[in-house]
Write an enzyme that holds these catalytic residues in place. Structure first.
Site, PDB file in Angstrom:
ATOM      1  N   LYS A  86      -0.399   4.376  -8.180  1.00 26.24           N
ATOM      2  CA  LYS A  86      -0.277   5.732  -8.706  1.00 26.24           C
ATOM      3  C   LYS A  86       0.992   5.874  -9.562  1.00 26.24           C
ATOM      4  CE  LYS A  86       0.607  10.474  -7.748  1.00 26.24           C
ATOM      5  NZ  LYS A  86       0.304  11.728  -7.115  1.00 26.24           N
TER       6      LYS A  86
ATOM      7  N   SER B 195       5.147  12.442  -4.147  1.00 26.54           N
ATOM      8  CA  SER B 195       3.711  12.535  -4.397  1.00 26.54           C
ATOM      9  C   SER B 195       3.071  13.341  -3.279  1.00 26.54           C
ATOM     10  CB  SER B 195       3.126  11.115  -4.464  1.00 26.54           C
ATOM     11  OG  SER B 195       1.733  11.181  -4.605  1.00 26.54           O
TER      12      SER B 195
ATOM     13  N   ASP C 203       0.804  -1.224   0.000  1.00 23.36           N
ATOM     14  CA  ASP C 203       0.000   0.000   0.000  1.00 23.36           C
ATOM     15  C   ASP C 203       0.839   1.277   0.000  1.00 23.36           C
ATOM     16  OD1 ASP C 203      -2.290  -1.595   0.059  1.00 23.36           O
ATOM     17  OD2 ASP C 203      -2.330  -1.613   2.253  1.00 23.36           O
TER      18      ASP C 203
ATOM     19  N   LEU D 144       3.385  12.470   1.011  1.00 21.82           N
ATOM     20  CA  LEU D 144       4.101  13.420   1.871  1.00 21.82           C
ATOM     21  C   LEU D 144       3.130  14.448   2.460  1.00 21.82           C
ATOM     22  CD1 LEU D 144       7.011  14.078   2.809  1.00 21.82           C
ATOM     23  CD2 LEU D 144       7.108  15.772   0.988  1.00 21.82           C
TER      24      LEU D 144
ATOM     25  N   GLN E  80       2.020  -5.974  -3.261  1.00 25.24           N
ATOM     26  CA  GLN E  80       2.502  -6.113  -1.882  1.00 25.24           C
ATOM     27  C   GLN E  80       3.784  -5.281  -1.717  1.00 25.24           C
ATOM     28  OE1 GLN E  80       1.494  -9.453  -3.502  1.00 25.24           O
ATOM     29  NE2 GLN E  80      -0.453  -8.586  -2.890  1.00 25.24           N
TER      30      GLN E  80
ATOM     31  N   GLY F   8     -10.933  -3.114   3.667  1.00 26.67           N
ATOM     32  CA  GLY F   8     -11.497  -2.009   4.445  1.00 26.67           C
ATOM     33  C   GLY F   8     -10.965  -1.956   5.881  1.00 26.67           C
TER      34      GLY F   8
ATOM     35  N   ASN G 133      -5.439 -10.102  -3.489  1.00 23.90           N
ATOM     36  CA  ASN G 133      -5.070  -9.517  -2.196  1.00 23.90           C
ATOM     37  C   ASN G 133      -4.572  -8.085  -2.400  1.00 23.90           C
ATOM     38  OD1 ASN G 133      -2.810 -10.478  -3.569  1.00 23.90           O
ATOM     39  ND2 ASN G 133      -1.749 -11.252  -1.753  1.00 23.90           N
TER      40      ASN G 133
ATOM     41  N   GLY H 207      -4.574  -4.239  -3.815  1.00 25.92           N
ATOM     42  CA  GLY H 207      -5.561  -3.204  -4.145  1.00 25.92           C
ATOM     43  C   GLY H 207      -4.788  -1.959  -4.525  1.00 25.92           C
ATOM     44  N   HIS H 208      -4.801  -1.622  -5.808  1.00 26.13           N
ATOM     45  CA  HIS H 208      -4.016  -0.493  -6.305  1.00 26.13           C
ATOM     46  C   HIS H 208      -4.964   0.617  -6.754  1.00 26.13           C
ATOM     47  CE1 HIS H 208      -0.443  -3.399  -7.305  1.00 26.13           C
ATOM     48  NE2 HIS H 208      -0.786  -3.400  -6.044  1.00 26.13           N
ATOM     49  N   THR H 209      -4.783   1.796  -6.180  1.00 22.71           N
ATOM     50  CA  THR H 209      -5.697   2.903  -6.480  1.00 22.71           C
ATOM     51  C   THR H 209      -5.048   3.852  -7.483  1.00 22.71           C
ATOM     52  OG1 THR H 209      -6.252   2.756  -4.148  1.00 22.71           O
ATOM     53  CG2 THR H 209      -7.190   4.611  -5.371  1.00 22.71           C
TER      54      THR H 209
ATOM     55  N   ARG I 129      -5.633   0.524   8.612  1.00 24.77           N
ATOM     56  CA  ARG I 129      -4.208   0.172   8.545  1.00 24.77           C
ATOM     57  C   ARG I 129      -3.515   0.655   9.808  1.00 24.77           C
ATOM     58  NH1 ARG I 129      -3.897   2.527   2.436  1.00 24.77           N
ATOM     59  NH2 ARG I 129      -4.707   0.726   1.339  1.00 24.77           N
TER      60      ARG I 129
ATOM     61  N   LYS J  86       1.849   2.216  -5.054  1.00 23.38           N
ATOM     62  CA  LYS J  86       2.480   1.713  -6.283  1.00 23.38           C
ATOM     63  C   LYS J  86       1.597   1.983  -7.498  1.00 23.38           C
ATOM     64  CE  LYS J  86       2.425  -2.324  -4.365  1.00 23.38           C
ATOM     65  NZ  LYS J  86       2.024  -1.946  -2.998  1.00 23.38           N
TER      66      LYS J  86
HETATM   67  P1  GDP Z   1      -0.823   0.412  -3.594  1.00 29.41           P
HETATM   68  O1  GDP Z   1      -1.430  -0.863  -3.144  1.00 29.41           O
HETATM   69  O2  GDP Z   1       0.636   0.480  -3.307  1.00 29.41           O
HETATM   70  O3  GDP Z   1      -1.116   0.751  -5.034  1.00 29.41           O
HETATM   71  O4  GDP Z   1      -1.492   1.570  -2.705  1.00 29.41           O
HETATM   72  P2  GDP Z   1      -3.048   1.713  -2.326  1.00 29.41           P
HETATM   73  O5  GDP Z   1      -3.797   2.168  -3.528  1.00 29.41           O
HETATM   74  O6  GDP Z   1      -3.532   0.515  -1.612  1.00 29.41           O
HETATM   75  O7  GDP Z   1      -2.979   2.848  -1.228  1.00 29.41           O
HETATM   76  C1  GDP Z   1      -2.476   4.139  -1.511  1.00 29.41           C
HETATM   77  C2  GDP Z   1      -3.571   5.179  -1.187  1.00 29.41           C
HETATM   78  O8  GDP Z   1      -3.007   6.452  -1.124  1.00 29.41           O
HETATM   79  C3  GDP Z   1      -4.652   5.253  -2.262  1.00 29.41           C
HETATM   80  O9  GDP Z   1      -5.886   5.557  -1.653  1.00 29.41           O
HETATM   81  C4  GDP Z   1      -4.194   6.429  -3.125  1.00 29.41           C
HETATM   82  O10 GDP Z   1      -5.267   7.061  -3.818  1.00 29.41           O
HETATM   83  C5  GDP Z   1      -3.603   7.329  -2.083  1.00 29.41           C
HETATM   84  N1  GDP Z   1      -2.515   8.190  -2.525  1.00 29.41           N
HETATM   85  C6  GDP Z   1      -1.552   7.925  -3.451  1.00 29.41           C
HETATM   86  N2  GDP Z   1      -0.633   8.927  -3.457  1.00 29.41           N
HETATM   87  C7  GDP Z   1      -1.043   9.818  -2.535  1.00 29.41           C
HETATM   88  C8  GDP Z   1      -0.486  11.033  -2.050  1.00 29.41           C
HETATM   89  O11 GDP Z   1       0.571  11.485  -2.448  1.00 29.41           O
HETATM   90  N3  GDP Z   1      -1.188  11.682  -1.074  1.00 29.41           N
HETATM   91  C9  GDP Z   1      -2.345  11.208  -0.563  1.00 29.41           C
HETATM   92  N4  GDP Z   1      -2.942  11.910   0.386  1.00 29.41           N
HETATM   93  N5  GDP Z   1      -2.880  10.038  -0.982  1.00 29.41           N
HETATM   94  C10 GDP Z   1      -2.226   9.365  -1.939  1.00 29.41           C
HETATM   95  P1  IMO Z   2      -0.900  -4.108  -2.308  1.00 25.68           P
HETATM   96  O1  IMO Z   2      -0.452  -4.653  -3.652  1.00 25.68           O
HETATM   97  C1  IMO Z   2      -0.928  -4.473   2.033  1.00 25.68           C
HETATM   98  C2  IMO Z   2      -0.878  -8.524   3.675  1.00 25.68           C
HETATM   99  C3  IMO Z   2      -2.142  -8.946   4.398  1.00 25.68           C
HETATM  100  C4  IMO Z   2      -1.559  -9.903   5.426  1.00 25.68           C
HETATM  101  C5  IMO Z   2      -0.428 -10.584   4.642  1.00 25.68           C
HETATM  102  C6  IMO Z   2      -0.812 -11.939   4.080  1.00 25.68           C
HETATM  103  O2  IMO Z   2      -2.210  -3.415  -2.354  1.00 25.68           O
HETATM  104  O3  IMO Z   2       0.190  -3.307  -1.684  1.00 25.68           O
HETATM  105  P2  IMO Z   2      -2.369 -12.693   2.055  1.00 25.68           P
HETATM  106  O4  IMO Z   2      -3.837 -12.511   1.858  1.00 25.68           O
HETATM  107  O5  IMO Z   2      -1.520 -12.112   0.984  1.00 25.68           O
HETATM  108  O6  IMO Z   2      -1.988 -14.112   2.383  1.00 25.68           O
HETATM  109  O7  IMO Z   2      -2.064 -11.858   3.425  1.00 25.68           O
HETATM  110  O8  IMO Z   2      -0.092  -9.703   3.591  1.00 25.68           O
HETATM  111  N1  IMO Z   2      -1.101  -8.031   2.294  1.00 25.68           N
HETATM  112  C7  IMO Z   2      -1.068  -6.748   1.945  1.00 25.68           C
HETATM  113  N2  IMO Z   2      -0.922  -5.634   2.704  1.00 25.68           N
HETATM  114  N3  IMO Z   2      -1.030  -4.366   0.689  1.00 25.68           N
HETATM  115  C8  IMO Z   2      -1.155  -5.466  -0.074  1.00 25.68           C
HETATM  116  O9  IMO Z   2      -1.153  -5.423  -1.445  1.00 25.68           O
HETATM  117  C9  IMO Z   2      -1.210  -6.725   0.551  1.00 25.68           C
HETATM  118  N4  IMO Z   2      -1.357  -8.000   0.100  1.00 25.68           N
HETATM  119  C10 IMO Z   2      -1.272  -8.797   1.178  1.00 25.68           C
HETATM  120  O10 IMO Z   2      -2.774  -7.842   4.992  1.00 25.68           O
HETATM  121  O11 IMO Z   2      -0.965  -9.170   6.476  1.00 25.68           O
HETATM  122 MG    MG Z   3      -2.953  -1.546  -1.880  1.00 28.33          MG
END
Ligand code: GDP
Ligand code: IMO
Ligand code: MG
Length: 426
Positions: free
Chosen positions: A18, A415, A13, A334, A226, A304, A38, A40-42, A307, A16
């Site tokens: 973005k 960012s 999370d 940041l 991950q 949901g 597992n 979730g990329h936003t 974190r 990545k």
């Molecule tokens: P990923 O799994 O690494 O792709 O990250 P996620 O999408 O799970 O979580 C990153 C969250 O931070 C998402 O809700 C993005 O929309 C948000 N986000 C990304 N860059 C920024 C930033 O620079 N500032 C803020 N406030 N939110 C950001």
């Molecule tokens: P992205 O790509 C954050 C964590 C789970 C749990 C552990 C094992 O969005 O960054 P699993 O279901 O993979 O066997 O769970 O890994 N986990 C993540 N935490 N971002 C993720 O993916 C994750 N994918 C798995 O919360 O602690």
């Molecule tokens: Mg994610």
């Protein structure tokens, strides 16, 4: 031509999605090579928010080829739902998506097994996403009960494999849970054949496709899922995911040799978050932790779950950077730190009275680690409108300098908000 990889250096999370989206306009092919739904990329742009789990972020750019490579474990129902959610929003999915016939398929018994295994760990449960990821990878490594995408799209093979596997799974599950309701081969076959009929046209040998792309000097972007610290071999075992989530998963997960990669970008959140169990030395269980959670909307994209939040831990992140072999880092979110009077960065641990900057290999040692902090003044300004490095307040620049020094890599991207535009390049 360039081959680039985007790798999370913490516990996932890091935003990545973005960075991958930002770089897709410079690449012809985007590859997901590990994990499954597992992740979730936003991605946010033009006032729209997309949440991607299995689909590579390239799917959002017309003309970009998206590849789900062999290292991914696929829940076909979830994939089809995600594909529909994208096409419903007017973006086409056809030949721009290919899926490896060497990928592995998640079945409902994987979810049932995971629920039992997690419950068996009591208070020390891993806190998985309950998507059947670990149990599917377990069957892949075990071989006897694995079904690959190439099997799943061949009706006779699918039927035969289910006839072999389902009675075995039923027996085991019944032993573990007397209330368990057995799976039926026919029902699973009918359900999965329905998915296979829809996905079959997208299934190819992606390894050969990527080898040809390399020969043709195409530009390729690897979308990590991950993060390095969740890597099955090098992360905080057993509180990890079941695949190689640092850059070493690229080669096994796609068939592209690591020497073909020109540039590795490590993605670092400006603070720390972690979902699920396992030690997190800089976690803040106070009002500052809650403030970061509120400002950063730190609730899981997939489950949901709130974190766990804390200060940036550069002992952990530097280790993640070393595993990934990064050329540079992108510091994300940041802006979230912009209201705090002072900021802390963990620059060392104290374990049993000894100071160290080495990341412990055993979780019990990590659990004992007391962070040693460097304290910096906050900038106390809204930086979401900053677009040039020179325009950051001096305190923000000092914070970035410390991050670069302690993680050991230059900061090339910062960012300052979730939108594609809210990005500062060096
Ligand atoms: P990923 O799994 O690494 O792709 O990250 P996620 O999408 O799970 O979580 C990153 C969250 O931070 C998402 O809700 C993005 O929309 C948000 N986000 C990304 N860059 C920024 C930033 O620079 N500032 C803020 N406030 N939110 C950001
Ligand atoms: P992205 O790509 C954050 C964590 C789970 C749990 C552990 C094992 O969005 O960054 P699993 O279901 O993979 O066997 O769970 O890994 N986990 C993540 N935490 N971002 C993720 O993916 C994750 N994918 C798995 O919360 O602690
Ligand atoms: Mg994610």
């Amino acid at each position: 031509m360039s081959v680039t990889a985007v790798i999370g250096l913490q516990w996932g999370d890091e935003a990545k999605g973005k960075i991958v989206d930002l770089l897709t306009d410079q690449h012809e092919i985007v590859v997901r090579y590990l994990g499954g739904n597992n992740a979730g990329h936003t991605v946010k742009f033009d006032g729209q928010t997309y949440k991607l789990s299995l689909l590579p972020a390239g799917i959002l750019r017309p003309g970009v080829q998206s590849v789900i490579a062999n290292g991914v474990v696929i829940n076909p129902k979830a994939l089809l739902e995600e594909m529909k959610s994208i096409t419903d929003r007017g973006l086409p999915i056809g030949e721009n998506l290919i899926i490896s016939d060497r990928g592995h398929v998640i079945f409902p018994y994987h979810h049932a097994e995971e629920a039992i295994f997690e419950a068996s760990r009591g208070d020390s449960k891993i806190g998985t996403t309950m998507r059947g990821i670990g149990t599917c990878y377990r069957d892949k490594i075990g071989r006897a009960h694995a079904i690959r995408v190439g099997d799943f799209v061949r009706p006779a093979v699918l039927r035969k494999r289910l006839e072999e596997i389902v009675p075995y799974k039923n027996q085991i599950l019944k032993c573990l849970d007397p209330n368990f309701k057995p799976f039926e081969v026919q029902a699973l076959y009918d359900e999965y054949m329905g998915y296979a009929d829809q996905l079959r046209p997208r299934v190819v040998d992606t390894t050969t496709f990527l080898h040809k792309a390399l020969r043709d000097k195409k530009s390729i972007l690897f979308e990590g899922a991950q993060g390095s610290l969740l890597d099955i071999d090098h992360g905080t075992f057993p509180y990890v995911t079941s695949s190689n989530a640092s850059a070493c998963g690229i080669q096994s997960g796609s068939g592209v040799p690591s020497r073909a990669i020109d540039r590795i970008i490590g993605v670092v959140k400006a603070y720390t978050t972690r979902v699920g169990g396992g030690p997190c030395p800089t976690e803040l269980l106070d009002e500052i932790g809650q403030h970061i959670r509120d400002e950063g909307h730190e609730y899981g994209t997939v489950t949901g779950r709130p974190r766990r939040c804390g200060w940036l831990d550069t002992v952990a992140t530097k280790y993640g950077a070393n595993l990934a072999g990064v050329d540079c880092i992108a510091v994300m979110l940041l802006d979230v730190l912009g209201k705090l009077d002072e900021l802390k960065i963990c620059e060392a641990y104290e374990i049993d009275g000894e100071r160290t900057t080495d990341f412990p290999s055993h979780v019990d040692d990590l659990a004992k680690a007391k962070p040693v902090y460097r304290t910096l003044p906050g900038w106390k300004k809204d930086i979401t409108g900053v677009r040039r490095m020179a325009d950051f307040p001096k305190e923000a620049r000092a914070y970035l300098d410390s991050v670069s020094e302690l993680v050991g890599a230059p900061v090339e991207i910062v960012s300052v908000g979730p939108d594609r535009e809210q990005t500062v390049l060096s």
